[in-house]
Design a protein around this motif. Structure first.
Motif, PDB file in Angstrom:
ATOM      1  N   GLU A 147       0.830  -1.202   0.000  1.00  0.00           N
ATOM      2  CA  GLU A 147       0.000   0.000   0.000  1.00  0.00           C
ATOM      3  C   GLU A 147       0.869   1.259   0.000  1.00  0.00           C
ATOM      4  O   GLU A 147       0.573   2.239  -0.692  1.00  0.00           O
ATOM      5  N   LEU A 148       1.961   1.232   0.765  1.00  0.00           N
ATOM      6  CA  LEU A 148       2.881   2.357   0.795  1.00  0.00           C
ATOM      7  C   LEU A 148       3.557   2.529  -0.568  1.00  0.00           C
ATOM      8  O   LEU A 148       3.718   3.657  -1.051  1.00  0.00           O
ATOM      9  N   LEU A 149       3.945   1.423  -1.183  1.00  0.00           N
ATOM     10  CA  LEU A 149       4.568   1.510  -2.513  1.00  0.00           C
ATOM     11  C   LEU A 149       3.597   2.110  -3.523  1.00  0.00           C
ATOM     12  O   LEU A 149       3.978   2.952  -4.338  1.00  0.00           O
ATOM     13  N   PHE A 150       2.358   1.653  -3.468  1.00  0.00           N
ATOM     14  CA  PHE A 150       1.399   2.166  -4.440  1.00  0.00           C
ATOM     15  C   PHE A 150       1.159   3.664  -4.253  1.00  0.00           C
ATOM     16  O   PHE A 150       0.916   4.385  -5.226  1.00  0.00           O
ATOM     17  N   GLU A 202      14.986  -7.301   2.345  1.00  0.00           N
ATOM     18  CA  GLU A 202      15.545  -8.579   1.935  1.00  0.00           C
ATOM     19  C   GLU A 202      14.839  -9.052   0.668  1.00  0.00           C
ATOM     20  O   GLU A 202      13.655  -8.753   0.462  1.00  0.00           O
ATOM     21  N   PRO A 203      15.518  -9.819  -0.190  1.00  0.00           N
ATOM     22  CA  PRO A 203      14.894 -10.283  -1.433  1.00  0.00           C
ATOM     23  C   PRO A 203      13.573 -11.018  -1.220  1.00  0.00           C
ATOM     24  O   PRO A 203      12.622 -10.824  -1.981  1.00  0.00           O
ATOM     25  N   SER A 204      13.512 -11.862  -0.196  1.00  0.00           N
ATOM     26  CA  SER A 204      12.263 -12.597   0.048  1.00  0.00           C
ATOM     27  C   SER A 204      11.124 -11.642   0.386  1.00  0.00           C
ATOM     28  O   SER A 204       9.967 -11.882   0.007  1.00  0.00           O
ATOM     29  N   GLN A 205      11.435 -10.556   1.081  1.00  0.00           N
ATOM     30  CA  GLN A 205      10.414  -9.558   1.397  1.00  0.00           C
ATOM     31  C   GLN A 205       9.961  -8.835   0.138  1.00  0.00           C
ATOM     32  O   GLN A 205       8.773  -8.556  -0.046  1.00  0.00           O
ATOM     33  N   VAL A 206      10.908  -8.527  -0.728  1.00  0.00           N
ATOM     34  CA  VAL A 206      10.566  -7.832  -1.970  1.00  0.00           C
ATOM     35  C   VAL A 206       9.564  -8.646  -2.770  1.00  0.00           C
ATOM     36  O   VAL A 206       8.563  -8.125  -3.270  1.00  0.00           O
ATOM     37  N   GLU A 207       9.803  -9.928  -2.878  1.00  0.00           N
ATOM     38  CA  GLU A 207       8.926 -10.772  -3.683  1.00  0.00           C
ATOM     39  C   GLU A 207       7.500 -10.781  -3.139  1.00  0.00           C
ATOM     40  O   GLU A 207       6.532 -10.651  -3.890  1.00  0.00           O
ATOM     41  N   SER A 208       7.357 -10.938  -1.827  1.00  0.00           N
ATOM     42  CA  SER A 208       6.019 -10.991  -1.249  1.00  0.00           C
ATOM     43  C   SER A 208       5.312  -9.645  -1.343  1.00  0.00           C
ATOM     44  O   SER A 208       4.099  -9.586  -1.548  1.00  0.00           O
ATOM     45  N   ILE A 209       6.063  -8.560  -1.222  1.00  0.00           N
ATOM     46  CA  ILE A 209       5.453  -7.230  -1.320  1.00  0.00           C
ATOM     47  C   ILE A 209       5.016  -6.937  -2.752  1.00  0.00           C
ATOM     48  O   ILE A 209       3.935  -6.387  -2.989  1.00  0.00           O
ATOM     49  N   VAL A 210       5.845  -7.336  -3.722  1.00  0.00           N
ATOM     50  CA  VAL A 210       5.467  -7.151  -5.123  1.00  0.00           C
ATOM     51  C   VAL A 210       4.211  -7.964  -5.431  1.00  0.00           C
ATOM     52  O   VAL A 210       3.309  -7.490  -6.130  1.00  0.00           O
ATOM     53  N   ALA A 211       4.135  -9.183  -4.904  1.00  0.00           N
ATOM     54  CA  ALA A 211       2.938  -9.999  -5.115  1.00  0.00           C
ATOM     55  C   ALA A 211       1.706  -9.309  -4.528  1.00  0.00           C
ATOM     56  O   ALA A 211       0.624  -9.319  -5.130  1.00  0.00           O
ATOM     57  N   ALA A 212       1.856  -8.693  -3.349  1.00  0.00           N
ATOM     58  CA  ALA A 212       0.730  -7.991  -2.724  1.00  0.00           C
ATOM     59  C   ALA A 212       0.335  -6.747  -3.505  1.00  0.00           C
ATOM     60  O   ALA A 212      -0.824  -6.318  -3.476  1.00  0.00           O
ATOM     61  N   LEU A 213       1.291  -6.168  -4.230  1.00  0.00           N
ATOM     62  CA  LEU A 213       0.996  -4.970  -5.030  1.00  0.00           C
ATOM     63  C   LEU A 213      -0.044  -5.265  -6.105  1.00  0.00           C
ATOM     64  O   LEU A 213      -0.773  -4.371  -6.547  1.00  0.00           O
TER      65      LEU A 213
END
Length: 682
Positions: free
Chosen positions: A423-426, A443-454
């Motif tokens: 939500e913050l990224l958007f 961390e890379p694993s966090q990036v992936e899950s956040i991008v998926a949530a986007l």
């Protein structure tokens, strides 16, 4: 600050009841009570009886009428009740005028006669058992002979009669005593209620007291009506007034914690069907609103407020049903797919609704308004799939399992954390610097899950310039882990591809998409990431979405191919998907028109990267076993095609040894293949 359930006085009279209290006080103050009188203020718990007593006391005191208060909660047994009552009344009068001091003395003497006994002969009703000891009985007889109960009663009556105006004694909250204590107090009132100018004002829930007085087949109502001459009933509060108080207090709490996530479309139905039926008194409002400030502060604007308000009402007033929310969560939140639903989910939802027969309608409304996925399980022919779940997550509705888990545990699950970060990224979707820095700090694993949530924000992608987001997402791919982590892991490149594709969709026609792609490609750092974008917009079977004209796409592909073929080995050595890129660079003709130059194979970094990106993981699970066998595989056929045969693979292997040594698992795996070993078919 949390407000307590304190009774109010005139200055805090938000219900406008002061005028009624004043009229009741006036009626009592003007009473002539030659033989005493007993009034009562009645109403259910939380209806405001004590507040009415406070305002009546203010009015009586203003007219210089003496008001005494007795708290029956303080006595510890029947044997202490009468003595304690007279002692307490006397102590409140000792510092008054001479007439009041005289009454205080008479009260002490009269009460002292009853201190050692548990039998009150005047009214012929036992307050308890017989005297504890013969000594106590003897003392009673001795005192009675000397002074005489009747003599002291007459002296007290004369002192009260000489007062010239009523003296008021208030006994509040009788309904909170035990049944035996209620009977004892009312017997005491009956014992002393015949004194001149002595007026009692009792306060209680009539239903509760009448029930306590039912004994030996005698109706409690008749007994109560014999003791109490006048009853004032606290007026019922109109729903519109109660709701106004509720809204005012909610507004203050929400303003204090600065909670802004509020759905005006959902609120009316939730309030009318769930919250309003559970509120009947101001005390209910205070009980409900009291914990909200703390709860909302913890949630920190991360869950839809309407959902929180509804669930807090259940937590406060229907605690048994609330305790089932965790066990019912799968049935309440799991998306439905028509007739293919797990029966256990229906059982969970039914158990929740049936947990409180009296309030089934409210619990059913909780399901239909807050948990749409449960509708099918309640017999309502509506299904909600994964797209709905993505919307619930974006809107922070408890209908999504992660959001409900956050509310119940007050600890954010990983899916919820990713949604908050997305939500913050958007909110900064067009700010390339912000997006790049924000993702790089994770961390890379966090990036992936956040991008998926986007992806859950896809409905909001129209109207924004997607350039910055696409550039940043594609440039994040080199950081993300390449190996699969489970049978169902779709991989980071596919996660990024899904979001990039949805960002591209609102762009417009083929010409607009082509222009956007051409503006993005030069800003993407690696050709492996550029290839992802080309495949998305192109016409490759089972990969492309045909967002640009085929001729334009093929021309664009060839431009990038030529760039790859013209690049130096040292530049390509950092590609995150080098083998696939090399295969693609020469795969547009058969036979291949371009094979990696042999000089590239002698570059240690290039050779190491090429071999590394040729390895994938194969996972095998034996039927009937939970164990998963994971083993590395080399895309040997593609590798041979790209480098031009096994001898060139050996050459590549030797160069890689220079960079990483010959003891690594990768080099050992390559050696096995070079010796002729091949894995069994999956």
């Amino acid at each position: 600050m949390i407000t307590g359930d304190e009774p109010v006085s005139s200055e805090n009279d938000i219900l406008g009841r002061r005028s009624i209290a004043c009229q009741w006080a006036a009626a009592i103050g003007q009473t002539t009570a030659p033989n005493g009188l007993v009034f009562a203020v009645t109403g259910p718990w939380g209806s405001g009886k004590t507040s009415m007593l406070n305002m009546m006391e203010e009015e009586l005191t203003a007219k210089e009428i003496k008001v005494l208060k007795f708290n029956p909660w303080l006595f510890s047994g029947t044997d202490q009740l009468v003595n304690f009552f007279f002692g307490e009344m006397a102590s409140q009068l000792e510092y008054g005028n001479p007439k009041q001091k005289k009454i205080a003395g008479s009260l002490k003497k009269y009460g002292a006669l009853f201190s050692p006994i548990k039998v009150v002969p005047i009214i012929g009703t036992a307050l308890g058992a017989a005297a504890e000891t013969a000594a106590a009985a003897g003392k009673f007889m001795e005192e009675s002979q000397i002074r005489g109960v009747q003599e002291q009663k007459n002296a007290l009556a004369d002192a009260l009669r000489d007062l010239g105006q009523p003296m008021i004694i208030i006994l509040d909250d009788l309904d909170r005593l035990t049944g035996q204590e209620i009977r004892d107090v009312l017997r005491m009132v009956r014992l002393t209620g015949a004194f001149p100018n002595l007026v009692y004002i009792l306060s209680f829930d009539r239903q509760r007291v009448e029930l306590a007085l039912n004994e030996d087949g005698l109706p409690g109502r008749a007994y109560l009506e014999k003791i109490v001459q006048v009853m004032f009933n606290v007026p019922n509060i109109a729903p519109i007034e109660l709701h106004a108080i509720l809204f005012a207090e909610l507004d203050q709490v929400i303003q204090d914690v600065q909670y802004s996530r509020f759905s005006t479309d959902v609120w009316p139905d939730v309030f009318i069907e769930i919250i309003a039926p559970l509120l009947s008194t101001v005390r209910d409002v205070r009980r409900y609103v009291g914990p909200l400030r703390t709860v909302l502060s913890i949630l920190d604007d991360r869950i839809e407020l309407v959902d929180v308000l509804a669930l807090e009402a259940v937590r406060t007033f229907l605690p048994d049903a609330f305790s089932l929310l965790s066990s019912a969560a799968p049935g309440l939140t799991t998306p439905t797919y028509g007739s293919h639903d797990d029966p256990k989910y229906t059982e969970q939802v039914r158990a929740f609704v049936d947990s409180d027969e009296q309030n089934q309608g409210i619990l059913r409304a909780i399901c239909t308004r807050l948990f749409p996925a449960s509708k099918l399980r309640l017999g309502i022919n509506e299904s909600y799939g994964t797209e709905s779940a993505a919307t619930w997550l974006r809107e922070r509705r408890v209908a999504h399992s992660d959001v409900l888990s956050f509310y119940l545990q007050m600890s954010m699950p990983s899916g919820m954390r990713s949604a908050v970060a997305a939500e913050l990224l958007f909110a900064h979707i067009e700010d390339e610097d912000f997006l790049s820095q924000a993702l790089s700090d994770l961390e890379p694993s966090q990036v992936e899950s956040i991008v998926a949530a986007l992806e859950s924000h896809q409905e909001e992608f129209s109207g924004v310039d997607p350039t910055a987001a696409i550039v940043v997402l594609l440039n994040q791919l080199p950081r993300l882990r390449r190996q699969a982590r489970s049978f169902f892991d779709i991989g980071p490149d596919l996660v990024v591809s899904r979001v990039v594709y949805r960002l591209l969709l609102p762009t417009g026609g083929p010409d607009q998409v082509l222009a956007l792609v051409r503006s993005i490609l030069p800003r993407v750092h690696q050709y492996s990431s550029k290839l992802i974008l080309l495949k998305l917009v192109g016409h490759e079977e089972n990969a492309g979405h045909k967002l640009v004209e085929e001729a334009e796409w093929r021309s664009l592909e060839e431009e990038i191919r030529e760039e790859v073929r013209s690049s130096a080995a040292t530049d390509l050595a950092h590609e995150w998907d080098l083998l696939r890129l090399m295969w693609w660079a020469g795969a547009n003709d058969d036979p291949r028109i371009w094979i990696i130059p042999e000089t590239f194979l002698d570059e240690p970094e290039f050779a190491s990267r090429l071999l590394t990106t040729s390895v994938s993981q194969a996972r095998r699970q034996t039927m009937g076993s939970r164990a998963v066998d994971i083993s590395d595989r080399i895309a040997w056929g593609i590798l041979k095609e790209v480098v031009g045969g096994e001898e060139n693979i050996r050459r590549c292997r030797n160069a890689a040894v220079t960079a990483m040594g010959d003891e690594t698992s990768l080099i050992q795996l390559v050696d096995k293949y070079l010796e002729g070993w091949r894995p069994k078919e999956f």
